[in-house]
Motif scaffolding. Structure first.
Motif, short mmCIF file in Angstrom:
data_model
loop_
_atom_site.label_atom_id
_atom_site.label_comp_id
_atom_site.label_asym_id
_atom_site.label_seq_id
_atom_site.Cartn_x
_atom_site.Cartn_y
_atom_site.Cartn_z
N ALA A 40 9.13 -97.67 125.13
CA ALA A 40 9.38 -98.52 123.96
C ALA A 40 10.68 -98.11 123.26
CB ALA A 40 8.21 -98.44 123.00
N ARG A 41 10.90 -96.79 123.15
CA ARG A 41 12.13 -96.31 122.51
C ARG A 41 13.35 -96.63 123.37
NH1 ARG A 41 8.53 -92.10 121.25
NH2 ARG A 41 9.18 -90.91 123.08
N LEU A 42 13.24 -96.42 124.67
CA LEU A 42 14.36 -96.64 125.58
C LEU A 42 14.76 -98.11 125.64
CD1 LEU A 42 16.28 -95.39 127.72
CD2 LEU A 42 14.51 -95.87 129.43
N LEU A 43 13.74 -98.98 125.67
CA LEU A 43 14.01 -100.42 125.82
C LEU A 43 14.09 -101.15 124.48
CD1 LEU A 43 11.47 -101.09 128.73
CD2 LEU A 43 13.96 -100.87 128.93
N HIS A 44 13.88 -100.39 123.37
CA HIS A 44 13.85 -101.00 122.04
C HIS A 44 12.84 -102.14 122.01
CE1 HIS A 44 17.36 -98.64 120.93
NE2 HIS A 44 17.96 -99.04 122.03
N ALA A 45 11.65 -101.85 122.57
CA ALA A 45 10.61 -102.89 122.71
C ALA A 45 9.40 -102.54 121.84
CB ALA A 45 10.21 -103.03 124.17
#
Length: 235
Positions: free
Chosen positions: A62-67
């Motif tokens: 979620a943090r990596l993909l800003h999801a």
């Protein structure tokens, strides 16, 4: 389409967490059956371990993909409630039955205290904005790891008795909703000074598991609680 797929990658990983926990619950009821190379409870250990890995990577994704999403936050708690609340409870339920020589010991129902308090802990976490970088109370995944270690200790040493085990279940469950400040075990960087306690826990876990086997996980969580209690003013 690609954006929708990207945004659902963390939720898919969370669902794998939930699936792992559900399978662990099933395997817990095949406690002493030999299923291939391992017994049912040992496969359940592996499933809870897999759930722990998925629980780490859904947040990382979620943090990596800003999801980030409100759905993902709620789904994560529901998955954790099964994987780290119900699954270890079913393992403890069947451990008590196994050592009482029955499929339905009244003492086994004390294990249901684990998912009840675990669900309460997760609900409190979701509405508490003070727990962004540290925790108030024992995190439910850490509690699940403690139960795996406890069963490992019982298998390697001896059954402590129904009363003693009931007390341990109640005390450790209540730790999840205690007011004790506990530091997060997640690394944000690899700076030794900033992560000294995390490195200490990691080193202790390796040492405990190397010397005690699966039981070493229980000692690791107890050390985590002790270090948090001693250094709570610095959290």
């Amino acid at each position: 389409m690609l954006t929708r797929i990207k945004n659902n990658i963390p939720n898919t990983i969370t669902c794998l967490n939930l699936l792992s926990g559900a399978v662990a619950c099933i395997l817990a009821f095949h406690y002493s059956e030999q299923l291939g190379a391992l017994q049912g409870y040992q496969w359940a250990f592996i499933c809870i371990g897999a759930a722990t890995i998925f629980d780490f990577f859904d947040g990382a994704a979620a943090r990596l993909l800003h999801a980030y999403s409100a759905l993902g936050k709620e789904l994560d708690s529901l998955a954790d409630s099964v994987s780290f609340g119900l699954a270890p409870a079913m393992l403890m339920f069947n451990t008590i039955n196994e050592y009482n020589g029955t499929d339905f010991s009244p003492w086994a129902f004390i294990a249901l205290f684990i998912p009840i308090i675990g669900a309460l802990r997760l609900a409190k976490f979701n509405i508490d904005d003070r727990q962004t970088t540290s925790f108030i109370g024992l995190p439910i995944p850490a509690c699940a790891i403690f139960w795996i270690g406890t069963i490992g200790w019982i298998q390697s040493h001896t059954y402590p008795g129904n009363v003693a085990l009931a007390v341990i279940i109640v005390v450790m469950s209540l730790m999840m909703v205690s007011r004790m400040r506990m530091f997060s075990l997640k690394f944000k960087n690899f700076n030794f000074k900033e992560n000294f306690r995390r490195y200490a826990i990691l080193a202790a876990a390796i040492l405990f598991v190397a010397t005690e086997g699966i039981a070493g996980f229980a000692w690791t969580i107890l050390l985590y609680i002790l270090i948090s209690a001693v250094g709570r003013k610095d959290i």
